[in-house]
Design an enzyme around this catalytic site. Sequence first.
Site, PDB file in Angstrom:
ATOM      1  N   LYS A 135       6.105   5.653  -0.835  1.00 17.30           N
ATOM      2  CA  LYS A 135       6.993   4.575  -1.285  1.00 17.30           C
ATOM      3  C   LYS A 135       8.446   5.073  -1.252  1.00 17.30           C
ATOM      4  CE  LYS A 135       3.093   2.687  -3.752  1.00 17.30           C
ATOM      5  NZ  LYS A 135       2.563   1.923  -4.869  1.00 17.30           N
ATOM      6  N   ASN A 144       0.982   7.134   0.599  1.00 14.98           N
ATOM      7  CA  ASN A 144       2.164   6.272   0.670  1.00 14.98           C
ATOM      8  C   ASN A 144       3.182   6.751  -0.361  1.00 14.98           C
ATOM      9  OD1 ASN A 144       4.035   4.225   0.679  1.00 14.98           O
ATOM     10  ND2 ASN A 144       2.642   2.640  -0.099  1.00 14.98           N
ATOM     11  N   SER A 171      -4.237   3.497  -7.958  1.00 15.15           N
ATOM     12  CA  SER A 171      -4.524   4.505  -8.988  1.00 15.15           C
ATOM     13  C   SER A 171      -5.613   5.500  -8.595  1.00 15.15           C
ATOM     14  CB  SER A 171      -4.868   3.824 -10.319  1.00 15.15           C
ATOM     15  OG  SER A 171      -3.741   3.118 -10.813  1.00 15.15           O
ATOM     16  N   HIS A 223       2.031  -4.475   2.506  1.00 12.53           N
ATOM     17  CA  HIS A 223       1.819  -3.905   1.172  1.00 12.53           C
ATOM     18  C   HIS A 223       2.224  -4.944   0.126  1.00 12.53           C
ATOM     19  CE1 HIS A 223       2.118  -1.337  -2.342  1.00 12.53           C
ATOM     20  NE2 HIS A 223       1.403  -0.448  -1.674  1.00 12.53           N
ATOM     21  N   GLU A 248       3.838  -4.661  -2.484  1.00 14.65           N
ATOM     22  CA  GLU A 248       5.222  -4.536  -2.927  1.00 14.65           C
ATOM     23  C   GLU A 248       6.181  -5.228  -1.966  1.00 14.65           C
ATOM     24  OE1 GLU A 248       5.099  -0.299  -3.500  1.00 14.65           O
ATOM     25  OE2 GLU A 248       3.754  -0.619  -5.188  1.00 14.65           O
ATOM     26  N   GLY A 283      -0.420   1.687  -9.478  1.00 17.86           N
ATOM     27  CA  GLY A 283       0.520   2.332 -10.391  1.00 17.86           C
ATOM     28  C   GLY A 283       0.247   2.092 -11.861  1.00 17.86           C
ATOM     29  N   GLU A 300      -6.069  -3.182  -1.830  1.00 16.94           N
ATOM     30  CA  GLU A 300      -5.320  -2.675  -2.972  1.00 16.94           C
ATOM     31  C   GLU A 300      -5.173  -3.788  -4.005  1.00 16.94           C
ATOM     32  OE1 GLU A 300      -2.778   0.980  -1.775  1.00 16.94           O
ATOM     33  OE2 GLU A 300      -1.569  -0.800  -1.508  1.00 16.94           O
TER      34      GLU A 300
HETATM   35  P1  13P Z   1      -0.817   4.228  -6.740  1.00 16.98           P
HETATM   36  O1  13P Z   1      -1.818   5.199  -6.135  1.00 16.98           O
HETATM   37  O2  13P Z   1       0.405   4.903  -7.255  1.00 16.98           O
HETATM   38  O3  13P Z   1      -1.478   3.314  -7.721  1.00 16.98           O
HETATM   39  O4  13P Z   1      -0.292   3.310  -5.525  1.00 16.98           O
HETATM   40  C1  13P Z   1      -1.203   2.714  -4.694  1.00 16.98           C
HETATM   41  C2  13P Z   1      -0.494   2.113  -3.545  1.00 16.98           C
HETATM   42  O5  13P Z   1       0.189   1.118  -3.684  1.00 16.98           O
HETATM   43  C3  13P Z   1      -0.595   2.787  -2.255  1.00 16.98           C
HETATM   44  O6  13P Z   1      -0.069   2.006  -1.220  1.00 16.98           O
END
Ligand code: 13P
Length: 254
Positions: free
Chosen positions: A19, A17, A217, A103, A105, A179, A173
């Site tokens: 983003k 992803n 992560s 997600h 976010e 992150g 997640e």
């Molecule tokens: P990270 O791997 O950067 O922690 O992000 C995970 C994520 O949100 C994937 O959708």
Amino acid sequence: MRGADDLSQPARLVAGNWKMNGASGALREAHALAEALSQAPAACRVALFPPALLIHRMAEQVAGSSVQVGAQDCHAESDGAYTGDLSAEMLHEAGARLVILGHSERRTGYRESDADVTAKVEAALRGGLEPVVCVGETLEQRDAGRALDVVAVQLQGSLPDSLDGHPFAVAYEPIWAIGTGRTPTVEQVEVVHGRIHALLAARFASGAAIPVLYGGSVKPSNAAELLHARGVDGALVGGASLKAADFLPIVRAA
Ligand code: 13P
């Protein structure tokens, strides 16, 4: 890799992803990934989810390789007066074959509810996209001992019954691991994945074949441990999917 018609076990999937990262120059990373996998095929499915503007070019670039391209979101309707939005049909036409929905976010930043996610999942099915539906608890919820309950409620509320028999995946997640460089222990991952698999099996005839990915992560140094935890059928990778040199070892660990 299992055959597409084998409903007894999930097909493993490692998904990247991006983003809101990656201008057109980043397409070279997709190209490098596709090249490497052409020379030494992956033991799992591999998909990249770039910003929507790059979907078309990336899909053309990786055409003929094993890399699939997906979108990071879609609207619940097929068309209409929704300024700034994109429908599943549009994303499919651009070359997307999967879509990440729910997600954290988007649940947090756009206040998407479980009902919103369900509507988007239905839209994805209409538009021919395979949904990757995300669930996960906050640190506060985990510390309060509520992680399993939160994930169960999100899962049940975000998946329409119409999904049964369609290919889709779930991604666990934990928000506090996204992150942050922090990851749950293997045991914590296994407990949640076990619960998700049990809920899917209880609800869907195709439940045993639904992959449950871990996200948060994931990086080359921890990929093998997380990917081989019980009940983990792949990974949803953020930051470490932006460079082929980081993402490839994760794919290889699956
Ligand atoms: P990270 O791997 O950067 O922690 O992000 C995970 C994520 O949100 C994937 O959708």
